[in-house]
Design a protein around this motif. Structure first.
Motif, PDB file in Angstrom:
ATOM      1  N   UNK A 200       0.838  -1.211   0.000  1.00 39.78           N
ATOM      2  CA  UNK A 200       0.000   0.000   0.000  1.00 39.78           C
ATOM      3  C   UNK A 200       0.864   1.249   0.000  1.00 39.78           C
ATOM      4  N   UNK A 201       1.954   1.245   0.780  1.00 38.42           N
ATOM      5  CA  UNK A 201       2.861   2.404   0.817  1.00 38.42           C
ATOM      6  C   UNK A 201       3.466   2.659  -0.555  1.00 38.42           C
ATOM      7  N   UNK A 202       3.855   1.586  -1.262  1.00 35.41           N
ATOM      8  CA  UNK A 202       4.411   1.741  -2.611  1.00 35.41           C
ATOM      9  C   UNK A 202       3.383   2.347  -3.560  1.00 35.41           C
ATOM     10  N   UNK A 203       2.138   1.907  -3.469  1.00 35.58           N
ATOM     11  CA  UNK A 203       1.089   2.468  -4.315  1.00 35.58           C
ATOM     12  C   UNK A 203       0.836   3.935  -3.977  1.00 35.58           C
ATOM     13  N   UNK A 204       0.883   4.268  -2.696  1.00 36.87           N
ATOM     14  CA  UNK A 204       0.670   5.668  -2.283  1.00 36.87           C
ATOM     15  C   UNK A 204       1.768   6.561  -2.847  1.00 36.87           C
ATOM     16  N   UNK A 205       3.032   6.122  -2.771  1.00 33.06           N
ATOM     17  CA  UNK A 205       4.141   6.919  -3.306  1.00 33.06           C
ATOM     18  C   UNK A 205       4.001   7.116  -4.811  1.00 33.06           C
ATOM     19  N   UNK A 206       3.593   6.057  -5.516  1.00 32.82           N
ATOM     20  CA  UNK A 206       3.405   6.176  -6.965  1.00 32.82           C
ATOM     21  C   UNK A 206       2.283   7.155  -7.295  1.00 32.82           C
ATOM     22  N   UNK A 207       1.162   7.061  -6.579  1.00 35.62           N
ATOM     23  CA  UNK A 207       0.039   7.965  -6.824  1.00 35.62           C
ATOM     24  C   UNK A 207       0.405   9.407  -6.486  1.00 35.62           C
ATOM     25  N   UNK A 208       1.150   9.606  -5.396  1.00 35.25           N
ATOM     26  CA  UNK A 208       1.564  10.965  -5.032  1.00 35.25           C
ATOM     27  C   UNK A 208       2.464  11.564  -6.110  1.00 35.25           C
TER      28      UNK A 208
END
Length: 305
Positions: A200-208
């Motif tokens: 989830x953290x990896x997806x959040x960084x990509x979306x940000x």
């Protein structure tokens, strides 16, 4: 007598009812005990199922956010537009245009992202705040004569708010996983939650990152400007002025230096070779004539025979 019989029947009826109620309570207590034991045994399973529940909750939130945006009036949302412009101009002097475009860019609060200078043309990629885009495009004509001008506007409202909504739901999921991570008391559960949390953290960084790039494209419009110098008729003076006399003089000096080096090579290497060849000729065919004497002796032997 009748009263006695009626009292006996009533007492028997009450005794039977009390027995049934006791059996029912006993069965209910057994079920309660079984349920408590089962819940106690499957505590870790319930905790692990929380991650699945979290995903379903966040998925429902994500879908709800999308439905809310789709069902809402678009007037309630700020339009997100990416503006790009392209201008081609003809100018008298590329040097003056280069200085003018720097002033023009600073005037509208932008910056030059890229520039390329050629012999008769130059290109610039300029970033201008979106609120100054129209005014900046209208003032480009001050540089010279416009040959081509185009403007493109891309509406990314849906993409922006969809990405923003999905980012918010991912952060909610991250918070839930952090809570489950504190509750996990087994290594297996801990590793499972950590793996989901890292994903989830990896997806959040990509979306940000995507949202940041998209926001920058919305905030700063792009203008491509190209200048072409006015072509002037060429005369003899034009070609003479373009001659680089220092380069011509340097080439002449280099030519004579090379000839001088060749003469030196001939003197240093050629004369000894010529002298050595003359010595061999003198030794073999000249006054000493070793080969002549050898040939004459061979002829004399043949005549004697």
């Amino acid at each position: 007598m009748r009263k006695l019989i009626i009292l006996i029947f009533i007492s028997l009826f009450l005794i039977s009812c009390s027995k049934k109620q006791a059996e029912v309570m006993y069965e209910y207590s057994d079920h309660v005990v079984d349920f408590e034991e089962e819940s106690f045994v499957n505590t870790s399973a319930v905790r692990m199922s929380d991650s699945v529940v979290a995903k379903k909750e966040v998925a429902s939130l994500d879908e709800m956010n999308g439905n809310n945006y789709n069902s809402a009036n678009t007037a309630d949302f700020e339009r997100k537009l990416i503006k790009t412009g392209s201008v081609q101009l003809t100018v008298k002097s590329l040097e003056d245009s280069d200085a003018n475009i720097e002033k023009w860019t600073k005037k509208y609060g932008g910056y030059i992202a890229n520039s390329n200078m050629y012999e008769t043309s130059c290109r610039y990629t300029v970033k201008i705040p979106a609120e100054n885009f129209d005014e900046a495009m209208n003032s480009v004509s001050e540089f010279g004569k416009i040959r081509n001008r185009s403007v493109n506007v891309k509406d990314v409202t849906d993409q922006f708010y969809d990405l923003q909504g999905r980012l918010e739901t991912k952060k909610i999921l991250q918070e839930k996983y952090n809570q489950y991570l504190k509750k996990a008391d087994k290594m297996k559960d801990l590793l499972e939650v950590e793996r989901e949390l890292n994903s989830v953290i990896s997806e959040i960084e990509s979306m940000e990152g995507q949202l940041q790039r998209l926001s920058h494209q919305i905030s700063y419009s792009t203008i491509e400007i190209s200048f072409t110098a006015v072509s002037t008729p060429r005369t003899i003076d034009t070609y003479i002025n373009k001659i680089r006399w220092k380069s011509v003089l340097a080439n002449i000096v280099n030519f004579f230096i090379k000839i001088f080096l060749i003469i030196i090579y001939v003197i240093v290497i050629g004369i000894p070779l010529i002298a050595f060849a003359a010595f061999l000729f003198w030794l073999l065919f000249g006054k000493i004539g070793l080969l002549k004497k050898l040939f004459s002796k061979l002829r004399g032997k043949k005549n004697n025979e």
